[in-house]
Structure formats: C-alpha cells, structure tokens
Design a protein around this motif. Sequence first.
Motif, mmCIF file in Angstrom:
data_model
loop_
_atom_site.group_PDB
_atom_site.id
_atom_site.type_symbol
_atom_site.label_atom_id
_atom_site.label_comp_id
_atom_site.label_asym_id
_atom_site.label_seq_id
_atom_site.Cartn_x
_atom_site.Cartn_y
_atom_site.Cartn_z
ATOM 1 N N LEU A 178 0.826 -1.205 0.000
ATOM 2 C CA LEU A 178 0.000 0.000 0.000
ATOM 3 C C LEU A 178 0.861 1.255 0.000
ATOM 4 C CD1 LEU A 178 -2.721 -1.066 2.590
ATOM 5 C CD2 LEU A 178 -3.127 -0.575 0.176
ATOM 6 N N ASN A 179 1.878 1.286 0.848
ATOM 7 C CA ASN A 179 2.724 2.477 0.968
ATOM 8 C C ASN A 179 3.674 2.666 -0.207
ATOM 9 O OD1 ASN A 179 1.795 3.590 3.392
ATOM 10 N ND2 ASN A 179 3.076 2.228 4.631
ATOM 11 N N SER A 180 3.801 1.655 -1.054
ATOM 12 C CA SER A 180 4.730 1.748 -2.175
ATOM 13 C C SER A 180 4.304 2.786 -3.208
ATOM 14 C CB SER A 180 4.884 0.380 -2.855
ATOM 15 O OG SER A 180 3.699 0.019 -3.561
ATOM 16 N N ASP A 181 3.000 3.095 -3.256
ATOM 17 C CA ASP A 181 2.531 4.072 -4.259
ATOM 18 C C ASP A 181 1.193 4.665 -3.834
ATOM 19 O OD1 ASP A 181 2.294 5.635 -6.500
ATOM 20 O OD2 ASP A 181 1.937 3.985 -7.893
ATOM 21 N N LEU A 182 1.159 5.328 -2.711
ATOM 22 C CA LEU A 182 -0.095 5.907 -2.217
ATOM 23 C C LEU A 182 -0.686 6.907 -3.201
ATOM 24 C CD1 LEU A 182 0.789 6.411 1.557
ATOM 25 C CD2 LEU A 182 -0.823 4.754 0.599
ATOM 26 N N THR A 183 0.174 7.639 -3.885
ATOM 27 C CA THR A 183 -0.324 8.616 -4.864
ATOM 28 C C THR A 183 -0.960 7.915 -6.059
ATOM 29 O OG1 THR A 183 1.364 10.227 -4.201
ATOM 30 C CG2 THR A 183 0.309 10.546 -6.339
ATOM 31 N N GLY A 184 -0.253 6.955 -6.619
ATOM 32 C CA GLY A 184 -0.783 6.220 -7.766
ATOM 33 C C GLY A 184 -2.011 5.416 -7.423
ATOM 34 N N TYR A 185 -2.085 4.952 -6.187
ATOM 35 C CA TYR A 185 -3.220 4.156 -5.739
ATOM 36 C C TYR A 185 -4.392 5.025 -5.275
ATOM 37 C CZ TYR A 185 -0.108 0.068 -5.732
ATOM 38 O OH TYR A 185 0.745 -0.946 -6.097
ATOM 39 N N LYS A 186 -4.241 6.333 -5.366
ATOM 40 C CA LYS A 186 -5.293 7.278 -4.942
ATOM 41 C C LYS A 186 -5.687 7.052 -3.482
ATOM 42 C CE LYS A 186 -5.707 9.134 -9.075
ATOM 43 N NZ LYS A 186 -5.261 10.525 -9.356
ATOM 44 N N LEU A 187 -4.684 6.790 -2.671
ATOM 45 C CA LEU A 187 -4.873 6.675 -1.226
ATOM 46 C C LEU A 187 -4.019 7.740 -0.528
ATOM 47 C CD1 LEU A 187 -4.758 2.783 -0.817
ATOM 48 C CD2 LEU A 187 -6.773 4.255 -0.646
ATOM 49 N N ASP A 188 -3.913 8.876 -1.171
ATOM 50 C CA ASP A 188 -2.988 9.916 -0.752
ATOM 51 C C ASP A 188 -3.603 10.993 0.141
ATOM 52 O OD1 ASP A 188 -4.537 10.560 -2.929
ATOM 53 O OD2 ASP A 188 -2.963 11.625 -4.016
ATOM 54 N N THR A 189 -4.764 10.696 0.712
ATOM 55 C CA THR A 189 -5.325 11.551 1.757
ATOM 56 C C THR A 189 -5.839 10.642 2.857
ATOM 57 O OG1 THR A 189 -7.647 11.626 1.018
ATOM 58 C CG2 THR A 189 -6.102 13.205 -0.007
ATOM 59 N N ARG A 190 -5.911 11.179 4.052
ATOM 60 C CA ARG A 190 -6.397 10.369 5.171
ATOM 61 C C ARG A 190 -7.868 9.998 5.004
ATOM 62 N NH1 ARG A 190 -2.136 7.873 7.066
ATOM 63 N NH2 ARG A 190 -0.648 9.199 8.161
ATOM 64 N N LEU A 191 -8.646 10.860 4.383
ATOM 65 C CA LEU A 191 -10.055 10.552 4.158
ATOM 66 C C LEU A 191 -10.197 9.369 3.210
ATOM 67 C CD1 LEU A 191 -13.041 11.170 4.540
ATOM 68 C CD2 LEU A 191 -12.854 12.898 2.718
ATOM 69 N N ARG A 192 -9.424 9.360 2.147
ATOM 70 C CA ARG A 192 -9.463 8.235 1.212
ATOM 71 C C ARG A 192 -9.044 6.945 1.905
ATOM 72 N NH1 ARG A 192 -6.776 10.714 -4.393
ATOM 73 N NH2 ARG A 192 -8.519 12.118 -4.907
ATOM 74 N N GLN A 193 -8.016 7.015 2.722
ATOM 75 C CA GLN A 193 -7.549 5.833 3.441
ATOM 76 C C GLN A 193 -8.621 5.299 4.384
ATOM 77 O OE1 GLN A 193 -3.887 7.042 5.333
ATOM 78 N NE2 GLN A 193 -2.843 7.395 3.379
ATOM 79 N N ALA A 194 -9.315 6.206 5.072
ATOM 80 C CA ALA A 194 -10.360 5.785 6.010
ATOM 81 C C ALA A 194 -11.488 5.063 5.278
ATOM 82 C CB ALA A 194 -10.904 6.991 6.769
ATOM 83 N N HIS A 195 -11.916 5.597 4.138
ATOM 84 C CA HIS A 195 -12.979 4.953 3.366
ATOM 85 C C HIS A 195 -12.509 3.592 2.839
ATOM 86 C CE1 HIS A 195 -16.429 7.618 3.101
ATOM 87 N NE2 HIS A 195 -15.617 8.654 2.985
ATOM 88 N N PHE A 196 -11.300 3.548 2.322
ATOM 89 C CA PHE A 196 -10.761 2.303 1.776
ATOM 90 C C PHE A 196 -10.681 1.230 2.864
ATOM 91 C CE2 PHE A 196 -7.183 -0.482 0.657
ATOM 92 C CZ PHE A 196 -7.479 -0.817 -0.657
ATOM 93 N N MET A 197 -10.137 1.589 4.016
ATOM 94 C CA MET A 197 -9.949 0.616 5.090
ATOM 95 C C MET A 197 -11.271 0.157 5.695
ATOM 96 S SD MET A 197 -6.827 -0.137 5.173
ATOM 97 C CE MET A 197 -5.197 0.496 4.733
ATOM 98 N N ALA A 198 -12.259 1.023 5.723
ATOM 99 C CA ALA A 198 -13.573 0.631 6.235
ATOM 100 C C ALA A 198 -14.157 -0.498 5.396
ATOM 101 C CB ALA A 198 -14.512 1.827 6.249
ATOM 102 N N GLN A 199 -14.004 -0.387 4.092
ATOM 103 C CA GLN A 199 -14.511 -1.426 3.201
ATOM 104 C C GLN A 199 -13.689 -2.706 3.319
ATOM 105 O OE1 GLN A 199 -17.292 -1.251 1.433
ATOM 106 N NE2 GLN A 199 -17.726 0.886 1.932
ATOM 107 N N VAL A 200 -12.374 -2.551 3.420
ATOM 108 C CA VAL A 200 -11.510 -3.724 3.563
ATOM 109 C C VAL A 200 -11.830 -4.465 4.862
ATOM 110 C CG1 VAL A 200 -9.129 -4.504 3.871
ATOM 111 C CG2 VAL A 200 -9.651 -2.767 2.158
#
Length: 268
Positions: free
Chosen positions: A67-89
């Motif tokens: 995940l940390n290898s390309d947070l920008t390319g993976y569009k996980l480059d904000t804490r809000l995006r990460q929170a939504h992504f992790m909630a689903q995971v």
Amino acid sequence: QTYMATRVKNNPVEFHLDVDITKGSTAQNDPEINKNVKVDILITMDQMKKMWPKASATKIQPILDELNSDLTGYKLDTRLRQAHFMAQVRQEVGSSFSLREQVEYMGPTALKQIGYYRTHHKQADIDGYKRGQGPANGEVIANRMYDDNYRSAKYKLGNTSPGDGWRYLGRGLKQLTGKNNYQDLTNMYSTIWPGEKVDFVKNPELIEQPKYAVRSAIRFWLKFKLYDVADKGANGEQVDAITKVINEATNSYADRRAHFVQARKIFI
C-alpha cells in the motif's frame, strides 16, 4: 539527476521545491514552483493494528508495504481516502484479516441470503457450518452459492463451468469474486502495473498473496473511481455509495458505516 523524498519523523512537512517528488525527477525546462507534497500520509502498523487487533504484524506488514509503495498512484494519498478504503476492507476480510473467503464457516442463515441457497433453504441447513462440528465443505458451498444458474442477470459472475464457484471464490482485500472479475483484473493489470503480466484466471490463488491481494482491491478502487466518492465527505452517505458499487445487494451497509466510524478515528 533523480531525487528521493525520505520520511525522517512522524510530523507533517510541506515542501516548496522545483522538483517533482511524486515522480522522482525534474520536468525538463519546466520546474514546478510551490508544489505542495504531503509526506505524512504513510499508513502505519499502529493504524493497521488498531483496525485489526487480532491480526499479526507478520500478516499485515507485506500488505502495508505494498500500500505504501505508491499511495499517490493508488489514490490513497489523503487520510479521508484511506479511512474509506480501510472501512470497506475491514468488512471484506473480517477481523482476522483473511485473504480468502471463509465459506466453510458460513452458517445456514448467511447462506440463505446468497444465490442457490435463496431458494434451497433446506440444503443451506444441510451444507452450512454448525458450531462444534468443524468446518463445513467449503467447496460444495462455494460451487452452489456462486453458480450463475441460480443468479439473476444483474448478479451473474461468469461462473458457468463446474467448479468455478470454488475456483473463483472471494480473495484479496476486496474479496474479488467470480470468473468475470478475475478476468477483468487480468485484463487491467498490466495497464496499471506496466511490465507485469499475470493471468489470475489461470492462477486464482495468487490473489491470496499480499501483493496481489492489495492490487486486486486497488484495481477496483481505481476502475470505479471510488476515491472521488471518498473525497465528497466523511459520513454515511459516502460510505453507502462506495458499498453500493462494491456489493449492492449486501446486507452489510450498517456494518460498513460502523467500520468507517472506527477508521475515521484511526486514520483522520
């Protein structure tokens, strides 16, 4: 000359450089001034352990690295995006962080909500997991509940051959399910990760490996631009909108909203 940004401490830092750090090189004859680069967006083991306290660091670490290898390319480059992504995971892999769907532990009640078992309740009672009796026959369950012959046109998975249900059961951070979805991942994979070609239809078990478990979920996140939905806000409306894309017919909308409340506290 190439440049590399190094995280030296766990504090927010803002750079104003003429170097495009996200790409690791300076644009020829076109340096960018006042380019804001947030370096404190790395996902940490502490955050992951708070989200999955039952999962071992050994299991989480390779997931975290990918995940940390390309947070920008993976569009996980904000804490809000990460929170939504992790909630689903969190909903998909459960509290144990399982990278393969544990169909052998699905009880009759859960089975009666899916595919074949919707109209075969007695068979669900026979096939489903019973506490104290050991795991049920997961292969039988997956082949029945994911058989396209018992699914409406909207929810067909491409499982048309004997054994497809078990072969293409849920795997990865998003629990990718069904032959059609495995084929779609195969088709898109090299466009997201150039130079790599992997056939997940022929090798479905690969998605149980951390690298591909992450990438299968990222492919879905990018394909449906779920990051755009995440950007709209931190409330139940956005969570439900993302859930609808992932699994419209699920009965877990409330659970995913609850996971987001937790993820918001951890990641934002």
